[in-house]
Enzyme design. Structure first.
Site, PDB file in Angstrom:
ATOM      1  N   CYS A 111       5.845 -12.331  -1.494  1.00 19.78           N
ATOM      2  CA  CYS A 111       6.168 -11.291  -2.480  1.00 19.78           C
ATOM      3  C   CYS A 111       5.934 -11.738  -3.912  1.00 19.78           C
ATOM      4  CB  CYS A 111       7.612 -10.826  -2.276  1.00 19.78           C
ATOM      5  SG  CYS A 111       7.790  -9.789  -0.802  1.00 19.78           S
TER       6      CYS A 111
ATOM      7  N   GLY B  50      -3.943  -1.419  14.852  1.00 16.79           N
ATOM      8  CA  GLY B  50      -4.060  -1.874  13.476  1.00 16.79           C
ATOM      9  C   GLY B  50      -5.474  -1.758  12.960  1.00 16.79           C
ATOM     10  N   HIS B  51      -5.686  -2.304  11.759  1.00 12.65           N
ATOM     11  CA  HIS B  51      -7.004  -2.305  11.137  1.00 12.65           C
ATOM     12  C   HIS B  51      -7.246  -3.645  10.460  1.00 12.65           C
ATOM     13  CE1 HIS B  51      -8.337   1.847  11.727  1.00 12.65           C
ATOM     14  NE2 HIS B  51      -7.070   2.192  11.574  1.00 12.65           N
ATOM     15  N   SER B  52      -8.512  -4.034  10.388  1.00 11.74           N
ATOM     16  CA  SER B  52      -8.880  -5.300   9.750  1.00 11.74           C
ATOM     17  C   SER B  52     -10.120  -5.101   8.891  1.00 11.74           C
ATOM     18  CB  SER B  52      -9.152  -6.377  10.804  1.00 11.74           C
ATOM     19  OG  SER B  52     -10.268  -6.009  11.607  1.00 11.74           O
TER      20      SER B  52
ATOM     21  N   ASP C  92      12.051  -3.108   5.594  1.00  7.92           N
ATOM     22  CA  ASP C  92      12.230  -1.844   4.876  1.00  7.92           C
ATOM     23  C   ASP C  92      12.861  -0.775   5.769  1.00  7.92           C
ATOM     24  OD1 ASP C  92      11.227  -2.821   2.518  1.00  7.92           O
ATOM     25  OD2 ASP C  92       9.178  -2.157   2.899  1.00  7.92           O
TER      26      ASP C  92
ATOM     27  N   LYS D 167       3.022  -9.668  -5.422  1.00 11.23           N
ATOM     28  CA  LYS D 167       3.170  -8.246  -5.703  1.00 11.23           C
ATOM     29  C   LYS D 167       2.824  -7.938  -7.158  1.00 11.23           C
ATOM     30  CE  LYS D 167       5.011  -7.259  -1.649  1.00 11.23           C
ATOM     31  NZ  LYS D 167       4.358  -6.390  -0.670  1.00 11.23           N
TER      32      LYS D 167
ATOM     33  N   SER E 152      12.201   4.920  -5.959  1.00 14.84           N
ATOM     34  CA  SER E 152      12.201   3.443  -5.928  1.00 14.84           C
ATOM     35  C   SER E 152      12.880   2.908  -4.676  1.00 14.84           C
ATOM     36  CB  SER E 152      12.901   2.874  -7.176  1.00 14.84           C
ATOM     37  OG  SER E 152      12.238   3.260  -8.345  1.00 14.84           O
ATOM     38  N   ASP E 153      12.797   3.666  -3.579  1.00 13.38           N
ATOM     39  CA  ASP E 153      13.436   3.231  -2.351  1.00 13.38           C
ATOM     40  C   ASP E 153      12.507   2.340  -1.544  1.00 13.38           C
ATOM     41  OD1 ASP E 153      15.907   3.498  -0.735  1.00 13.38           O
ATOM     42  OD2 ASP E 153      16.038   5.416  -1.767  1.00 13.38           O
ATOM     43  N   ASP E 154      13.028   1.843  -0.407  1.00 16.35           N
ATOM     44  CA  ASP E 154      12.301   0.851   0.369  1.00 16.35           C
ATOM     45  C   ASP E 154      11.291   1.463   1.333  1.00 16.35           C
ATOM     46  OD1 ASP E 154      13.754  -1.645  -0.507  1.00 16.35           O
ATOM     47  OD2 ASP E 154      15.439  -0.450   0.195  1.00 16.35           O
TER      48      ASP E 154
END
Length: 340
Positions: free
Chosen positions: A13, A133-135, A86, A16, A44-46
């Site tokens: 983090c 997923g994606h890559s 989250d 970020k 501004s929530d998770d």
């Protein structure tokens, strides 16, 4: 000669975008008007919460970042635990997850396999299903998850739900940003590193389950914006949080690392963003850095009815990580946060 690919340049983090820069961009976006969108980015929530029926809402989030540790398997665990967090910060249950992968084509694919193994194990531990997923090919490694959960619409832990008179409970120690920065430079004590890894790989599921048994009014997870950044988002302009610096749980070696300047640019961005909203009293340099330090897969910061807080804390301590009642919510004063 081709450039050597480095696995860990410093991530988590700390990578970020700063809260100030992010806020300037989000403020310019048009607001979504949908009565079923219970929580969106404007709060501004998770995570986002979307109501499907009177008894069911969907919780959605995603998070990914570069490695903050050298071990690919541990990195995968940390990145997944951070993304899953989250959902727990909202009081939800994890259902499905999708991998998000950026990986250099010239790097050993066994490293990617270890990252994804660590991530998939945390999804299973969360009770969720890894559904795909994606890559993309990239110059640096990045990994995370897009996660979907469920919750009852009336039981959402919005981060701004704190009430005057509540106690504030922090469920994990501060200081992992400082420790990871020092570890990258081979300067972190082993005990500090081990505790940081244990904290970052521990799912917030267990703390959320405990908090759900008590009268919890608001909750967030402490991640890239640091303790003070996320706390300011909790109290907004409606209340003030009074914090006892002597009660803050932290990795014991972290203050010394701060004094030796193993600090991050992200922590200074956090300071610049909220320093006008906080009164730090006689904290001292090391404690200030701990309070601004960006946390990767940090703990939950919960606003709990004062009468319930001691019993909730007793259960949280049984999870084995440093945690504490760190303060209380008061009527709004000049500053959003007062540390004494």
């Amino acid at each position: 000669m081709s450039e050597e690919i480095v696995f860990c340049r410093g991530g988590g983090c700390t990578a970020k975008l700063g809260p100030g820069a992010l806020a300037r961009v989000l403020d310019r976006l048009p607001k979504t008007r949908d009565p079923n969108l219970l929580i969106g980015y404007d709060g501004s929530d998770d995570a986002a919460v979307y109501k499907l029926t009177d008894d069911l809402a969907m919780v959605q989030t995603l998070d990914f970042f570069p490695p903050m540790v050298e071990d690919p398997y541990i990195f995968g665990q940390i990145a997944a635990a951070n993304a899953l967090s989250d959902i727990y910060a909202m009081g939800g249950q994890v259902k499905t997850a999708l991998n998000i992968v950026c990986f250099p084509e010239t790097m050993d694919l066994n490293i990617l396999g270890k990252i994804m193994q660590g991530g998939s194990e945390k999804v299973r531990e969360a009770g969720g299903v890894l559904a795909g997923g994606h890559s993309i090919a990239d110059s640096d490694v990045k990994y995370g998850l897009s996660v979907t959960g469920i919750i009852h619409p009336d039981r959402v832990f919005a981060n701004s739900g704190c009430r005057v008179g509540d106690a504030l409970i922090l469920t994990k120690p501060l200081g992992v940003g400082l420790v990871c920065t020092a570890a990258r430079l081979k300067a972190a004590p082993q005990e500090a590193y081990d505790l940081a890894v244990r904290s970052m790989t521990t799912l917030n599921r267990y703390a959320a389950d405990i908090l759900g048994k008590y009268r919890t009014h608001g909750c967030t997870d402490v991640t890239g914006f640091g303790f003070l950044g996320h706390l300011c988002e909790m109290v907004t302009d409606q209340a003030t949080a009074r914090i006892s610096r002597d009660q803050i749980p932290y990795i014991p070696e972290a203050p010394k690392l701060a004094e030796e300047f193993y600090i991050t640019a992200a922590a200074q961005r956090n300071r610049n963003h909220v320093q006008d909203k906080v009164e730090l009293g006689r904290c001292g340099f090391a404690m200030e850095e701990l309070l601004y330090d960006p946390q990767t897969s940090g703990g939950l910061l919960a606003s709990v009815k004062m009468e319930d807080a001691p019993e909730a804390l007793k259960e949280l301590k049984e999870l084995g990580l440093p945690c504490a009642i760190v303060g209380r919510i008061e009527e709004r004063q000049e500053k959003a946060v007062i540390v004494e």
